[in-house]
Design a protein around this motif. Sequence first.
Motif, PDB file in Angstrom:
ATOM      1  N   ASN A   1       0.810  -1.218   0.000  1.00 39.86           N
ATOM      2  CA  ASN A   1       0.000   0.000   0.000  1.00 39.86           C
ATOM      3  C   ASN A   1       0.841   1.265   0.000  1.00 39.86           C
ATOM      4  N   ASP A   2       2.164   1.147   0.175  1.00 33.99           N
ATOM      5  CA  ASP A   2       3.018   2.332   0.153  1.00 33.99           C
ATOM      6  C   ASP A   2       4.234   2.068  -0.724  1.00 33.99           C
ATOM      7  N   ASP A   3       4.929   3.153  -1.072  1.00 36.22           N
ATOM      8  CA  ASP A   3       6.058   3.050  -1.982  1.00 36.22           C
ATOM      9  C   ASP A   3       7.154   2.130  -1.450  1.00 36.22           C
ATOM     10  N   ALA A   4       7.467   2.238  -0.176  1.00 42.73           N
ATOM     11  CA  ALA A   4       8.571   1.455   0.371  1.00 42.73           C
ATOM     12  C   ALA A   4       8.333  -0.040   0.191  1.00 42.73           C
ATOM     13  N   GLN A   5       7.117  -0.485   0.451  1.00 36.58           N
ATOM     14  CA  GLN A   5       6.811  -1.905   0.313  1.00 36.58           C
ATOM     15  C   GLN A   5       6.771  -2.326  -1.150  1.00 36.58           C
ATOM     16  N   ARG A   6       6.181  -1.491  -1.997  1.00 37.01           N
ATOM     17  CA  ARG A   6       6.144  -1.838  -3.417  1.00 37.01           C
ATOM     18  C   ARG A   6       7.541  -1.897  -4.012  1.00 37.01           C
ATOM     19  N   ILE A   7       8.386  -0.931  -3.645  1.00 41.59           N
ATOM     20  CA  ILE A   7       9.745  -0.906  -4.182  1.00 41.59           C
ATOM     21  C   ILE A   7      10.518  -2.146  -3.753  1.00 41.59           C
ATOM     22  N   ARG A   8      10.363  -2.564  -2.498  1.00 39.32           N
ATOM     23  CA  ARG A   8      11.053  -3.761  -2.034  1.00 39.32           C
ATOM     24  C   ARG A   8      10.604  -4.986  -2.841  1.00 39.32           C
ATOM     25  N   TRP A   9       9.309  -5.070  -3.109  1.00 37.50           N
ATOM     26  CA  TRP A   9       8.776  -6.181  -3.906  1.00 37.50           C
ATOM     27  C   TRP A   9       9.305  -6.130  -5.344  1.00 37.50           C
ATOM     28  N   ILE A  10       9.286  -4.947  -5.929  1.00 38.02           N
ATOM     29  CA  ILE A  10       9.758  -4.781  -7.307  1.00 38.02           C
ATOM     30  C   ILE A  10      11.234  -5.163  -7.412  1.00 38.02           C
ATOM     31  N   GLU A  11      12.046  -4.653  -6.499  1.00 33.36           N
ATOM     32  CA  GLU A  11      13.471  -4.991  -6.513  1.00 33.36           C
ATOM     33  C   GLU A  11      13.680  -6.489  -6.344  1.00 33.36           C
ATOM     34  N   GLY A  12      12.879  -7.092  -5.480  1.00 29.78           N
ATOM     35  CA  GLY A  12      12.996  -8.529  -5.246  1.00 29.78           C
ATOM     36  C   GLY A  12      12.663  -9.342  -6.479  1.00 29.78           C
ATOM     37  N   HIS A  13      11.670  -8.886  -7.240  1.00 32.61           N
ATOM     38  CA  HIS A  13      11.291  -9.620  -8.451  1.00 32.61           C
ATOM     39  C   HIS A  13      12.435  -9.646  -9.454  1.00 32.61           C
ATOM     40  N   TYR A  14      13.013  -8.489  -9.720  1.00 33.84           N
ATOM     41  CA  TYR A  14      14.091  -8.440 -10.711  1.00 33.84           C
ATOM     42  C   TYR A  14      15.357  -9.129 -10.213  1.00 33.84           C
ATOM     43  N   ALA A  15      15.583  -9.100  -8.904  1.00 34.72           N
ATOM     44  CA  ALA A  15      16.724  -9.839  -8.347  1.00 34.72           C
ATOM     45  C   ALA A  15      16.515 -11.337  -8.525  1.00 34.72           C
ATOM     46  N   MET A  16      15.281 -11.795  -8.344  1.00 37.92           N
ATOM     47  CA  MET A  16      14.978 -13.205  -8.552  1.00 37.92           C
ATOM     48  C   MET A  16      15.240 -13.615  -9.993  1.00 37.92           C
ATOM     49  N   LEU A  17      14.830 -12.774 -10.954  1.00 41.89           N
ATOM     50  CA  LEU A  17      15.069 -13.094 -12.356  1.00 41.89           C
ATOM     51  C   LEU A  17      16.558 -13.184 -12.658  1.00 41.89           C
ATOM     52  N   GLU A  18      17.341 -12.284 -12.062  1.00 37.21           N
ATOM     53  CA  GLU A  18      18.788 -12.322 -12.284  1.00 37.21           C
ATOM     54  C   GLU A  18      19.397 -13.612 -11.738  1.00 37.21           C
ATOM     55  N   GLU A  19      18.878 -14.100 -10.622  1.00 36.50           N
ATOM     56  CA  GLU A  19      19.395 -15.347 -10.061  1.00 36.50           C
ATOM     57  C   GLU A  19      18.986 -16.537 -10.922  1.00 36.50           C
ATOM     58  N   VAL A  20      17.750 -16.525 -11.420  1.00 35.84           N
ATOM     59  CA  VAL A  20      17.270 -17.630 -12.246  1.00 35.84           C
ATOM     60  C   VAL A  20      17.969 -17.664 -13.597  1.00 35.84           C
ATOM     61  N   PHE A  21      18.143 -16.485 -14.212  1.00 39.39           N
ATOM     62  CA  PHE A  21      18.655 -16.410 -15.580  1.00 39.39           C
ATOM     63  C   PHE A  21      20.097 -15.925 -15.673  1.00 39.39           C
ATOM     64  N   GLY A  22      20.745 -15.671 -14.562  1.00 38.24           N
ATOM     65  CA  GLY A  22      22.069 -15.069 -14.576  1.00 38.24           C
ATOM     66  C   GLY A  22      23.012 -15.695 -15.598  1.00 38.24           C
ATOM     67  N   GLY A  23      23.495 -14.893 -16.523  1.00 38.37           N
ATOM     68  CA  GLY A  23      24.437 -15.373 -17.521  1.00 38.37           C
ATOM     69  C   GLY A  23      23.819 -16.083 -18.705  1.00 38.37           C
ATOM     70  N   ASP A  24      22.509 -16.263 -18.716  1.00 39.94           N
ATOM     71  CA  ASP A  24      21.840 -16.963 -19.818  1.00 39.94           C
ATOM     72  C   ASP A  24      21.737 -16.020 -21.020  1.00 39.94           C
ATOM     73  N   PRO A  25      22.284 -16.384 -22.177  1.00 38.49           N
ATOM     74  CA  PRO A  25      22.205 -15.508 -23.354  1.00 38.49           C
ATOM     75  C   PRO A  25      20.796 -15.364 -23.909  1.00 38.49           C
ATOM     76  N   HIS A  26      19.878 -16.177 -23.412  1.00 33.99           N
ATOM     77  CA  HIS A  26      18.485 -16.077 -23.848  1.00 33.99           C
ATOM     78  C   HIS A  26      17.682 -15.108 -22.975  1.00 33.99           C
ATOM     79  N   TYR A  27      18.349 -14.394 -22.090  1.00 36.67           N
ATOM     80  CA  TYR A  27      17.663 -13.465 -21.181  1.00 36.67           C
ATOM     81  C   TYR A  27      18.261 -12.068 -21.288  1.00 36.67           C
ATOM     82  N   LEU A  28      17.375 -11.060 -21.291  1.00 35.71           N
ATOM     83  CA  LEU A  28      17.809  -9.664 -21.328  1.00 35.71           C
ATOM     84  C   LEU A  28      16.954  -8.837 -20.378  1.00 35.71           C
TER      85      LEU A  28
END
Length: 214
Positions: free
Chosen positions: A145-172
Motif C-alpha cells: 500500500n506504500d512506496d517502500a513496500q512496493r519498491i522492495r517487492w519490485i526490486e525482489g522480483h528483478y533480483a529473482m530473475l537475475e538469479e534464475v537467468f544469470g548469464g543466460d544468453p536467452h535473457y535480457l
Amino acid sequence: MSLRLVNLGLPKSGTTTLCEALRRSGWQVADHKVRRTQTDDPAIAGTFVGRQIYEGYFETGDPLARLGLYDALTEISVLNRDNCLWPQCDYALLSAMRRHHPELKFVASWRDPAEISDSMRRWNNLGSDRLPTGAIPGLPRGFGNDDAQRIRWIEGHYAMLEEVFGGDPHYLCLHVAAPDAAARLSGFLGHAVSWWGRANRNDKTPGNAARGAA
C-alpha cells in the motif's frame, strides 16, 4: 507461428512500449489478453494471457501450449477481483517454459523501481487497492500500500530473475528508458526494432486515476 519472446517485467515497467515496438516491427503480440480479433479459437479468444499460461501448464506441462499463434507475450500478469495470476513470478512456470522451449528468449522490461511504484500508485486502483488486497508472489495480502513496500517487492522480483537467468544468453533485462534500448533489443532478438518511444504515457499530476505509463 511459434513463440519467440516472453516478457517477465512487472506491470508499469514498459510492457506497453515493448508491445508497440514489436508490433510495429511486424510481430504478432499478445498483451494482457488474447484479443478476439487475433484468433478464431473460442477456447482462448477474449481470455487473459496469464490464464492461458496456467491452463497450458496444468493441462500439458507446457505453459505456452495454447499460445503458439503469437511471436511474443508482453504482459502476462492479471490482477482483478476474480484473477490474481503472476506467471513471471512463478519459478515452476519459468522452469517449464525453458524446458519445453529451449530456444525461447526472455526479456524483463525494467524502469527504476521508484518510477514503477509511482506509476502503479497512479494507475487507477492498482496501488491503492488491487496490490494490497491481492495474494501476489512476494507481496502477500495486506502489503504493497506504500512506496517502500512496493519498491522492495519490485526490486525482489528483478533480483529473482537475475538469479534464475544469470548469464543466460536467452535473457535480457531491458532498461526501457535507456538511449540504446532499441539497439539492445534488436541485437538480442536478431531482428530490427523499427520504433521505440513511450506508449501508454501518463503526464497527468500524481494522485489522479488516469492511465499511467506502461
